[in-house]
Scaffold this active site. Sequence first.
Site, short mmCIF file in Angstrom:
data_model
loop_
_atom_site.label_atom_id
_atom_site.label_comp_id
_atom_site.label_asym_id
_atom_site.label_seq_id
_atom_site.Cartn_x
_atom_site.Cartn_y
_atom_site.Cartn_z
N ASP A 20 0.84 -1.31 0.05
CA ASP A 20 -0.09 0.14 0.07
C ASP A 20 0.99 1.19 0.30
OD1 ASP A 20 -2.55 1.67 0.50
OD2 ASP A 20 -1.59 1.90 2.56
N ASP A 22 -0.13 4.97 1.03
CA ASP A 22 -0.59 6.04 1.91
C ASP A 22 -0.58 5.35 3.30
OD1 ASP A 22 -1.04 8.56 0.47
OD2 ASP A 22 -2.66 7.43 -0.44
N THR A 115 -2.43 0.80 -4.79
CA THR A 115 -2.83 1.75 -4.08
C THR A 115 -4.16 2.12 -4.46
OG1 THR A 115 -2.52 3.98 -3.73
CG2 THR A 115 -1.65 3.37 -5.67
N SER A 116 -5.02 2.85 -3.55
CA SER A 116 -6.24 3.46 -3.87
C SER A 116 -6.04 4.72 -4.74
CB SER A 116 -7.10 3.65 -2.65
OG SER A 116 -7.54 2.17 -2.20
N LYS A 147 -10.80 -0.96 -2.16
CA LYS A 147 -10.42 -1.81 -1.05
C LYS A 147 -11.73 -1.41 -0.03
CE LYS A 147 -5.52 -1.25 -1.33
NZ LYS A 147 -4.33 -0.44 -0.78
N ASP A 172 -1.74 -0.30 6.06
CA ASP A 172 -1.96 0.56 7.35
C ASP A 172 -3.52 0.56 7.97
OD1 ASP A 172 -2.87 3.75 6.86
OD2 ASP A 172 -2.68 2.31 5.23
#
Length: 224
Positions: A20, A22, A115-116, A147, A172
Site C-alpha cells: 500500500d 498512504d 494503492t487506492s 478496497k 496500514d
Amino acid sequence: MTATASTTTSVLTARALLLDMDGTLVNSDASVERCWRLWASEHGLDPEEVLKVVHGRQGYATMAVLLPDRPMEQNYADNRVMLAQETADTEGVVPIPGAPAFLSAIAELPHALVTSADVALSDARMTAAALPMPRTRVTAENVTASKPHPEGFLLGASTLGFAPEDCVVFEDSEAGIEAARAAGMRVVGVGPRARAMSPDAHVEDLTQLRVEALPTGEIALRFS
C-alpha cells in the site's frame, strides 16, 4: 504467525510483496485530513467521524459509506474533484520512517504498489516523499472495486506472476487489511491504525523491518 515488532523478533517469508502507499510508505495524513475536512464541512458531516473511515478506500467508496442514499454518480463526480485537490496538496507529505531503505532493499525483488490512489496522485505523493516508484503498480484506474474488495491485491499478485498465498501485503488501514485477507494473503500491519486489526506481523514503522533474499528465491522479512 503473529509478531509485534516492539516486543518480539519474528520472521515471515514470501515470494512477492504488495505495498500500500498512504500510511504504509508515505505519510500523507496532513493532506488527507485537510481535503476531507473541507468535504465534510461542505456536506454537513462531522469531520472527526469522516476521518475515521477515509483511510484505505477510494474516495467514492468512502462517500458511499458516509452518504448511503446519495446517487453514486455524485460520489464519482466528487471523487474526481477530491483527487485533483489531493494531487495538488503535497504539503507535509513525507516518507514513513524506514521507507527509503526498505524500498532500496527490495528494489530487485518481486514487489508491486497497490494503492487506492490514481496514477497522478500516486506520482505526486511518491515524488513529494522522494521515494522511487515500483516498476509494477496497481492504481484506481486498474480496478473496478475499491478496497476492502480484494481485486487490487489479486491483480498485483497475478501481474507479478505469483499466487495469493505466496504474497505478503504491507498495509496500514482496516479496509486495506480486510482486502488483503479477502485475497488470501498474509499482512504486515504498519502504524497505529493497523494494530487493532491483528495482522500477521505489526511494525510501528519500517525501521523495525529487515529484508533478506534467500537462496530459495523467497524473501525473509525479519521484525525486531
